[in-house]
Design an enzyme around this catalytic site. Sequence first.
Site, PDB file in Angstrom:
ATOM      1  N   HIS A   1       7.168  -5.580  -2.114  1.00 44.13           N
ATOM      2  CA  HIS A   1       6.080  -4.658  -2.527  1.00 44.13           C
ATOM      3  C   HIS A   1       5.087  -5.331  -3.467  1.00 44.13           C
ATOM      4  O   HIS A   1       4.496  -4.657  -4.318  1.00 44.13           O
ATOM      5  CB  HIS A   1       6.648  -3.398  -3.200  1.00 44.13           C
ATOM      6  CG  HIS A   1       7.502  -2.558  -2.304  1.00 44.13           C
ATOM      7  ND1 HIS A   1       8.002  -1.335  -2.682  1.00 44.13           N
ATOM      8  CD2 HIS A   1       7.935  -2.733  -1.027  1.00 44.13           C
ATOM      9  CE1 HIS A   1       8.716  -0.803  -1.695  1.00 44.13           C
ATOM     10  NE2 HIS A   1       8.697  -1.647  -0.677  1.00 44.13           N
TER      11      HIS A   1
ATOM     12  N   HIS B   1      10.544  -1.588  10.512  1.00 43.42           N
ATOM     13  CA  HIS B   1       9.321  -0.776  10.332  1.00 43.42           C
ATOM     14  C   HIS B   1       8.113  -1.684  10.234  1.00 43.42           C
ATOM     15  O   HIS B   1       8.106  -2.660   9.484  1.00 43.42           O
ATOM     16  CB  HIS B   1       9.429   0.195   9.150  1.00 43.42           C
ATOM     17  CG  HIS B   1       9.566  -0.430   7.796  1.00 43.42           C
ATOM     18  ND1 HIS B   1       8.486  -0.817   7.051  1.00 43.42           N
ATOM     19  CD2 HIS B   1      10.659  -0.718   7.050  1.00 43.42           C
ATOM     20  CE1 HIS B   1       8.905  -1.327   5.897  1.00 43.42           C
ATOM     21  NE2 HIS B   1      10.217  -1.283   5.869  1.00 43.42           N
TER      22      HIS B   1
ATOM     23  N   ASP C   1       8.914  -7.459   4.367  1.00 44.70           N
ATOM     24  CA  ASP C   1       9.226  -6.022   4.360  1.00 44.70           C
ATOM     25  C   ASP C   1       8.153  -5.270   5.118  1.00 44.70           C
ATOM     26  O   ASP C   1       7.164  -4.880   4.553  1.00 44.70           O
ATOM     27  CB  ASP C   1       9.332  -5.539   2.910  1.00 44.70           C
ATOM     28  CG  ASP C   1       9.732  -4.083   2.813  1.00 44.70           C
ATOM     29  OD1 ASP C   1      10.188  -3.505   3.809  1.00 44.70           O
ATOM     30  OD2 ASP C   1       9.565  -3.510   1.713  1.00 44.70           O
TER      31      ASP C   1
ATOM     32  N   GLU D   1       7.631   4.065   6.710  1.00 44.67           N
ATOM     33  CA  GLU D   1       8.909   3.935   6.016  1.00 44.67           C
ATOM     34  C   GLU D   1       8.670   3.934   4.513  1.00 44.67           C
ATOM     35  O   GLU D   1       9.424   4.540   3.744  1.00 44.67           O
ATOM     36  CB  GLU D   1       9.596   2.623   6.447  1.00 44.67           C
ATOM     37  CG  GLU D   1      11.054   2.501   5.981  1.00 44.67           C
ATOM     38  CD  GLU D   1      11.208   1.866   4.599  1.00 44.67           C
ATOM     39  OE1 GLU D   1      12.327   1.906   4.055  1.00 44.67           O
ATOM     40  OE2 GLU D   1      10.215   1.341   4.058  1.00 44.67           O
ATOM     41  N   GLU D   2       7.603   3.262   4.110  1.00 48.05           N
ATOM     42  CA  GLU D   2       7.359   3.070   2.677  1.00 48.05           C
ATOM     43  C   GLU D   2       7.024   4.363   1.947  1.00 48.05           C
ATOM     44  O   GLU D   2       7.148   4.448   0.731  1.00 48.05           O
ATOM     45  CB  GLU D   2       6.236   2.034   2.471  1.00 48.05           C
ATOM     46  CG  GLU D   2       6.555   0.643   3.024  1.00 48.05           C
ATOM     47  CD  GLU D   2       7.734  -0.050   2.317  1.00 48.05           C
ATOM     48  OE1 GLU D   2       8.341   0.566   1.432  1.00 48.05           O
ATOM     49  OE2 GLU D   2       8.026  -1.206   2.686  1.00 48.05           O
TER      50      GLU D   2
ATOM     51  N   ASP E   1      16.066  -4.372   7.833  1.00 50.81           N
ATOM     52  CA  ASP E   1      15.052  -4.079   6.814  1.00 50.81           C
ATOM     53  C   ASP E   1      15.484  -4.533   5.416  1.00 50.81           C
ATOM     54  O   ASP E   1      15.219  -3.873   4.422  1.00 50.81           O
ATOM     55  CB  ASP E   1      14.712  -2.579   6.812  1.00 50.81           C
ATOM     56  CG  ASP E   1      13.594  -2.250   5.831  1.00 50.81           C
ATOM     57  OD1 ASP E   1      12.792  -3.157   5.524  1.00 50.81           O
ATOM     58  OD2 ASP E   1      13.537  -1.105   5.351  1.00 50.81           O
TER      59      ASP E   1
END
Lengths: 455, 455
Positions: B412, B268, B280, B314-315, B342
């Site tokens: 994140h 993603h 990520d 995606e998040e 991922d």
Amino acid sequence: MHVGTSQVLSNKLKEEIWSHKDEVDTIIGYILEGDGHHGSYKRLARITDGFGHRVSGSEALEDSIDFVMAEMEAEGFTNVHGEDFQMPNWQRGEDSCELIEPRRVKMPLLASGSSISTPLGGITAEVVVVRSFDELADLDRSETEGKIVVYNQPYEGYGTSTAYRGHGATKASEKGAVAALVRSITQFSVNSPHTGQQYYQEGVEDIPTGCITVEDAEMLWRMQERGQSMVIHLDMTSLTDGMMTTRNLVGDLEGTSFPDEYVVVGGHLDSWDVGTGAMDDGGGCAISWEAMVIIKKLGLTPKRTLRTVLWSAEEQGLLGGVAYYEQNQDLVPNVSIMMESDSGTFRPLGIGFSGSDEARAIMREILDMTSALNATQLGSEGSSPDTGDWVRAGVPGGNLINQNDDYFIFHHSEGDRMTVQDADEMDLCTALWTSVAYVVADLDELLPREDNSRK
Amino acid sequence: MHVGTSQVLSNKLKEEIWSHKDEVDTIIGYILEGDGHHGSYKRLARITDGFGHRVSGSEALEDSIDFVMAEMEAEGFTNVHGEDFQMPNWQRGEDSCELIEPRRVKMPLLASGSSISTPLGGITAEVVVVRSFDELADLDRSETEGKIVVYNQPYEGYGTSTAYRGHGATKASEKGAVAALVRSITQFSVNSPHTGQQYYQEGVEDIPTGCITVEDAEMLWRMQERGQSMVIHLDMTSLTDGMMTTRNLVGDLEGTSFPDEYVVVGGHLDSWDVGTGAMDDGGGCAISWEAMVIIKKLGLTPKRTLRTVLWSAEEQGLLGGVAYYEQNQDLVPNVSIMMESDSGTFRPLGIGFSGSDEARAIMREILDMTSALNATQLGSEGSSPDTGDWVRAGVPGGNLINQNDDYFIFHHSEGDRMTVQDADEMDLCTALWTSVAYVVADLDELLPREDNSRK
């Protein structure tokens, strides 16, 4: 293992050392399993949670000094007082660093201690990135003049890499740069800037300087490698506003036989103005203060005075350590050992020691006596930032060797918090620190020096 | 070692697989020692340095999609296009969190995705700290009503601990709390807040929520343990402003024999709005795109179409993955394998795989054929966030098993930068990913499914 050191001790002295075995066991048991359990951790947490960081020049440092002095008075220690000294009043301002080209990115920046501010409105300049002083030296002046020099030096250990923060501005200024940005001195980053002191040089124009993150330094390097031209806008208002007064903190547990002789334990209570200075150097302060408290609570009565010194302004270039030495150097003949812990209070491994062979042999015996702590290393260097002058004057020096591999991940960053501390490991540090201080303070003689004279 | 899987394959099929050995060696050599050296790393660096983070809803994401599409067109891929879908337009605002009592401390805060804002002027409320949902459940409503609930849950692995970010607000709201602050989900912190999506529940009042650092959560817990009362001022302007459009990105290398059959590789392209989403999931995108480029550059002509899908959103709850499945599910019979990376592109260890025993035996042979990469693990789970619907529909799924122990330190957070990526490790990932995709795309048959039917 230590043949050649032990043998210099007389049987009588060995016996005298080992006659403290019961007391040492009591100290260790009190900390690991008794009422002293997690005492140094809790003490440290009260300071860091209660006052936050304690940068020299801040109200928080002065408040925390007052707090510790009041507590020490209440705990029955004597001669509790502050010893004033002067220091430059550097104040961190609102500092920002933004990449303008090839892409707008705000980059975390921590001005380095003593940095000047930028001119009003900031500096907007092209960027040149180097990975070493050698690379900088090899550049033609036309490639650096009027530019912002960024150091993307690899981390090669703090002792080596810290030169870039300490002297990067001066070296860049010599090449006509208008500012210097230094990759933070750490082996591991979560985009965390690290600060620290820097030093201008007489005769070289001062230029503003600070630390950016490893991530941003590497990004700028990649951009340069791709041939992209970079422009940074730097706006810094940090500055030095004259001189100001701060204090070292002193408190004693008076010796029963030789009150005018000393074993000094301590750390520096000041920190940088990020995180809460739990590790650097709250931990060293906490185990030193706690050592005094434990010895007193257990009713132990060392012959010599046990003194805690909590230095200030270590971070600005050992100013507190220098001041304490200048103000107290008449005590040089009277101090048996000067112990500072300032490299972490993680799992203890032993004691670093500077002194005569005979004194070293005494330390060896004491570490053997505390071997239950599994921290029996006897290191060859016992100096510490604030005790250097004393050690150079011939006073035996001790510091705490500990498993501090992660130290520079947190050092001078927002990550220097209680989270890095472990209460059980701090207990082990405290037990070792207390035992060594107590035994040395209770010996019949001062630790022997090279000339073997009493005083 | 893998007796019982290999034996289900016919000698003919084994021979067919191993007939690709030379091409696989060529792929590996091209990447590790040839012109493809560090290709995926450089590709990723161009995206992350060039666009920064790419949160869904941002110009940077749309710009980076345009950039990749233009590059893919230029590289000669076909059917390069975006596939629109709708998503909630959540925008991070200016969010701040300050401890007011017992001491004023600004605490880093990242609102959790989909959080509502606080009322104008913010919320000032007392604090209650819990370490688990069970502790919260045990509290009397009077202890939580009108308060800010802080979760100081220990890190017990992402899968377990992420429930606190995902559902902490709902659980706190059920007990009458006015906001919920969650300790960042990570095993190691340099006072770094980590964000991520959270989910409100129908019938439970929405309350603002976000993540604070491990350090601050632990500090608040200690303060509560000491009996100190705490007040926090929370001011958040993040909010959801209706729906908006974003896109998944699709590009093909058309198959020579079965152009309507597919091997899909992807990741993603969207990230959170901190760091630059290098890990990520820029890494997964880079090795997938690079796989297509390498196969084309080497003149390899797989029978089946090789498709790269770079999902978006995606998040925000796998929105792109769900949309791509809904818009393309007629392809379920035609997709030989759906591969998404991922979970990092650190040192590769192997391939996770979901599919029939016979398909698994084929994967086993392919991993044996690429054993030079020292990444021969064949994991039992091949699903990935954006491919879950496909795998549940019976499509074989593959993902990348890699040495990602540090993944959640950066995940994140501002630390998700190129610095965590290693160019050599990415080469190994790319070589494995490319080899597997190429061989599967070039087999005479689709990977066999449970019912063994061709389509």
